[in-house]
Scaffold this motif. Structure first.
Motif, PDB file in Angstrom:
ATOM      1  N   LEU A  91      19.231  36.040  84.210  1.00 22.85           N
ATOM      2  CA  LEU A  91      17.791  36.309  84.390  1.00 22.85           C
ATOM      3  C   LEU A  91      17.174  37.435  84.488  1.00 22.85           C
ATOM      4  CD1 LEU A  91      16.976  32.944  86.552  1.00 22.85           C
ATOM      5  CD2 LEU A  91      16.630  33.189  84.357  1.00 22.85           C
ATOM      6  N   LYS A  92      18.052  38.122  85.252  1.00 19.25           N
ATOM      7  CA  LYS A  92      17.618  39.760  85.519  1.00 19.25           C
ATOM      8  C   LYS A  92      17.792  40.650  84.075  1.00 19.25           C
ATOM      9  CE  LYS A  92      19.395  40.147  90.221  1.00 19.25           C
ATOM     10  NZ  LYS A  92      20.388  40.989  91.160  1.00 19.25           N
ATOM     11  N   LYS A  93      18.644  40.336  83.170  1.00 15.48           N
ATOM     12  CA  LYS A  93      18.680  40.840  81.986  1.00 15.48           C
ATOM     13  C   LYS A  93      17.752  40.415  80.802  1.00 15.48           C
ATOM     14  CE  LYS A  93      22.092  43.304  83.596  1.00 15.48           C
ATOM     15  NZ  LYS A  93      21.930  44.684  83.721  1.00 15.48           N
ATOM     16  N   LEU A  94      17.364  38.789  80.993  1.00 14.14           N
ATOM     17  CA  LEU A  94      16.828  38.182  80.009  1.00 14.14           C
ATOM     18  C   LEU A  94      15.350  39.107  79.704  1.00 14.14           C
ATOM     19  CD1 LEU A  94      16.584  35.586  78.372  1.00 14.14           C
ATOM     20  CD2 LEU A  94      15.404  34.703  80.177  1.00 14.14           C
ATOM     21  N   PRO A  95      14.569  39.554  80.563  1.00 13.65           N
ATOM     22  CA  PRO A  95      13.402  39.893  80.100  1.00 13.65           C
ATOM     23  C   PRO A  95      13.311  41.309  79.042  1.00 13.65           C
ATOM     24  CG  PRO A  95      13.319  39.592  82.366  1.00 13.65           C
ATOM     25  CD  PRO A  95      14.733  39.477  82.076  1.00 13.65           C
ATOM     26  N   VAL A 170       7.180  47.759  84.583  1.00 17.53           N
ATOM     27  CA  VAL A 170       6.439  47.290  85.717  1.00 17.53           C
ATOM     28  C   VAL A 170       6.896  46.184  86.055  1.00 17.53           C
ATOM     29  CG1 VAL A 170       4.305  46.805  86.494  1.00 17.53           C
ATOM     30  CG2 VAL A 170       4.511  48.864  85.107  1.00 17.53           C
ATOM     31  N   ASP A 171       7.339  45.914  87.407  1.00 14.54           N
ATOM     32  CA  ASP A 171       7.503  44.328  88.014  1.00 14.54           C
ATOM     33  C   ASP A 171       6.414  43.511  87.732  1.00 14.54           C
ATOM     34  OD1 ASP A 171      10.088  45.205  88.421  1.00 14.54           O
ATOM     35  OD2 ASP A 171       9.555  45.934  90.617  1.00 14.54           O
ATOM     36  N   VAL A 172       6.425  42.390  87.096  1.00 13.13           N
ATOM     37  CA  VAL A 172       5.532  41.475  86.932  1.00 13.13           C
ATOM     38  C   VAL A 172       5.714  40.254  87.922  1.00 13.13           C
ATOM     39  CG1 VAL A 172       4.390  39.918  85.099  1.00 13.13           C
ATOM     40  CG2 VAL A 172       5.448  41.986  84.397  1.00 13.13           C
ATOM     41  N   ILE A 173       6.659  39.552  87.743  1.00 12.22           N
ATOM     42  CA  ILE A 173       6.960  38.476  88.806  1.00 12.22           C
ATOM     43  C   ILE A 173       8.393  37.975  88.644  1.00 12.22           C
ATOM     44  CG2 ILE A 173       6.379  36.663  87.035  1.00 12.22           C
ATOM     45  CD1 ILE A 173       5.105  34.824  89.019  1.00 12.22           C
ATOM     46  N   GLY A 174       8.885  37.701  90.034  1.00  8.88           N
ATOM     47  CA  GLY A 174      10.224  37.465  89.837  1.00  8.88           C
ATOM     48  C   GLY A 174      11.202  38.579  89.368  1.00  8.88           C
ATOM     49  N   TRP A 176      11.306  39.415  86.260  1.00  7.91           N
ATOM     50  CA  TRP A 176      10.614  40.030  85.175  1.00  7.91           C
ATOM     51  C   TRP A 176       9.872  41.442  85.319  1.00  7.91           C
ATOM     52  CZ3 TRP A 176      10.456  37.129  80.662  1.00  7.91           C
ATOM     53  CH2 TRP A 176      10.097  37.434  79.419  1.00  7.91           C
ATOM     54  N   SER A 177      10.494  42.420  84.586  1.00  7.05           N
ATOM     55  CA  SER A 177      10.014  43.843  84.558  1.00  7.05           C
ATOM     56  C   SER A 177       9.518  43.948  82.909  1.00  7.05           C
ATOM     57  CB  SER A 177      10.982  44.696  85.011  1.00  7.05           C
ATOM     58  OG  SER A 177      12.176  44.702  84.349  1.00  7.05           O
ATOM     59  N   THR A 178       8.349  44.567  82.706  1.00  4.75           N
ATOM     60  CA  THR A 178       8.044  44.594  81.342  1.00  4.75           C
ATOM     61  C   THR A 178       7.821  46.045  80.740  1.00  4.75           C
ATOM     62  OG1 THR A 178       6.098  44.149  79.596  1.00  4.75           O
ATOM     63  CG2 THR A 178       5.506  44.680  82.075  1.00  4.75           C
ATOM     64  N   ASN A 179       8.215  46.370  79.535  1.00  3.26           N
ATOM     65  CA  ASN A 179       7.911  47.683  79.074  1.00  3.26           C
ATOM     66  C   ASN A 179       6.524  47.916  78.610  1.00  3.26           C
ATOM     67  OD1 ASN A 179      11.065  47.328  78.748  1.00  3.26           O
ATOM     68  ND2 ASN A 179      10.717  49.402  77.918  1.00  3.26           N
ATOM     69  N   PHE A 180       5.724  46.511  78.378  1.00  7.30           N
ATOM     70  CA  PHE A 180       4.565  46.545  77.678  1.00  7.30           C
ATOM     71  C   PHE A 180       3.376  47.247  78.550  1.00  7.30           C
ATOM     72  CE2 PHE A 180       6.411  42.965  75.162  1.00  7.30           C
ATOM     73  CZ  PHE A 180       7.056  43.801  74.155  1.00  7.30           C
ATOM     74  N   LEU A 181       3.455  47.585  79.766  1.00  5.43           N
ATOM     75  CA  LEU A 181       2.441  48.068  80.540  1.00  5.43           C
ATOM     76  C   LEU A 181       2.499  49.507  80.875  1.00  5.43           C
ATOM     77  CD1 LEU A 181       1.919  45.038  83.148  1.00  5.43           C
ATOM     78  CD2 LEU A 181       0.851  45.723  81.065  1.00  5.43           C
ATOM     79  N   THR A 182       3.623  50.369  80.162  1.00  3.60           N
ATOM     80  CA  THR A 182       3.571  51.672  80.412  1.00  3.60           C
ATOM     81  C   THR A 182       3.838  52.456  78.885  1.00  3.60           C
ATOM     82  OG1 THR A 182       6.104  51.984  80.687  1.00  3.60           O
ATOM     83  CG2 THR A 182       4.675  51.409  82.782  1.00  3.60           C
ATOM     84  N   LEU A 183       3.221  53.591  78.775  1.00  9.24           N
ATOM     85  CA  LEU A 183       3.347  54.399  77.655  1.00  9.24           C
ATOM     86  C   LEU A 183       4.904  54.602  77.424  1.00  9.24           C
ATOM     87  CD1 LEU A 183       2.236  56.099  75.149  1.00  9.24           C
ATOM     88  CD2 LEU A 183       1.997  57.822  76.886  1.00  9.24           C
TER      89      LEU A 183
END
Length: 326
Positions: A91-95, A170-174, A176-183
């Motif tokens: 689950l940590k690698k899934l995002p 950026v950490d979103v929830i749980g 999940w950390s996303t690439n789509f919120l930073t340049l």
């Protein structure tokens, strides 16, 4: 529709049972898990005691029954290397993996539909021949060569884009950390997404072109031309809608396949996703993590195919009705 959904859920459960059985069965051929746990200096007596403690000496059906009972409760075992539940590690690698697949999917959809439609409408133009020629090259070149070539060109020579890692997230929830919120995240995900998309993009272009050309020869399209309907409306409303059925079928399967294909892409770009984790788990003979990965990827396939079948009914209600009556 409800009866069809229940039927698909039963089928999905049966498929997951088979996947879990096969995944669990192959672990004995992956090597000795005690090698990573205790090293080479431990005596055989101690190894045998650990085998008994871990249940590795139990009959296969006993081990599988214990595993299946735990899996139903969400326990897929504990990683030998990370010392935490295998499902938590995944689950940590899934995002990272899902965002890589999402980026590739956006590229595939954004390019394959207009290029496929264009090559169907103007099959003899120079641009169409160029697109089809490039698509043949794209199908023929392995993804790792495409990835290495892109790193050499855009990272080493031009220095435009980074060559490895996820960059700033950026950490979103749980988990999940996303690439789509930073340049920086966008810059890091661009090359891996394009490399991953290069596997499926030529296939989708050629599929849409083939289906579109067949649809354009149908009677209702000719009738639409005879009525004086604008060509663009005929192409993108009447013809394209009927072209999408086989595209949805193949697309649903291939998007699930991309989750498995990320192994090579993530390895080349050192992308910290499930594929890169899986190769490391194989090298470490981390059997609980390997089995958990196979089950999770199989689950993604099953869910994707179920969603595709449901979308079928939205795109073409006659398909839903015929399946419900079967």
């Amino acid at each position: 529709m409800f009866a069809y959904l229940v039927k698909r859920l039963f089928q999905a459960a049966a498929v997951m049972f088979v996947i879990s059985l096969i995944s669990f069965a192959i672990q004995d051929n992956l090597g000795d898990p005690l090698r990573e746990l205790v090293g080479q200096s431990v005596s055989e007596e101690t190894r045998d005691e650990l085998r008994d403690e871990l249940g590795l000496n139990d009959p296969f059906l006993v081990q599988y029954g214990r595993f299946l009972g735990n899996a139903v409760r969400g326990d897929l075992g504990t990683s030998y290397f990370f010392k935490e539940p295998a499902l938590t590690v995944i689950l940590k690698k899934l995002p990272a993996t899902l965002e890589l697949v999402a980026g590739a999917t956006i590229i595939i959809i954004g390019l394959s539909i207009p290029l496929g439609v264009y090559t169907a409408i103007k099959p003899n133009s120079i641009m169409s021949r160029l697109i089809m020629g490039i698509s043949i090259v794209g199908i023929s070149v392995p993804v790792f060569l495409t990835a290495i070539g892109m790193i050499f060109l855009f990272s080493v020579e031009l220095r435009w884009l980074p060559s490895f890692g996820r960059g700033d997230t950026v950490d979103v929830i749980g988990y999940w950390s996303t690439n789509f919120l930073t340049l920086d995240g966008w810059q890091h995900i661009l090359l891996p997404s394009v490399a991953l998309a290069s596997i499926m993009l030529p296939l989708f272009i050629r599929l849409i072109r083939s289906e579109m050309m067949e649809t354009l020869q149908s009677e209702y399209v000719r009738y639409a031309y005879a009525k004086g309907i604008a060509p663009r409306r005929i192409w993108f409303v009447h013809a394209l809608k009927n072209t999408l059925l086989p595209v949805i079928t193949v697309g649903g399967v291939q998007i699930g396949t991309m989750v498995a294909y990320t192994i090579l892409t993530e390895t080349v770009f050192q992308w910290p996703g499930m594929g890169f984790m899986f190769l490391e788990a194989v090298n470490r003979v981390d059997t609980p993590l390997i089995v958990a990965y196979l089950i999770v990827v199989g689950f993604i396939f099953v869910v994707t195919n179920t969603i595709v079948d449901l979308i079928y009914g939205l795109v073409n209600p006659t398909v839903k009705l015929s399946r419900m009556g079967a």
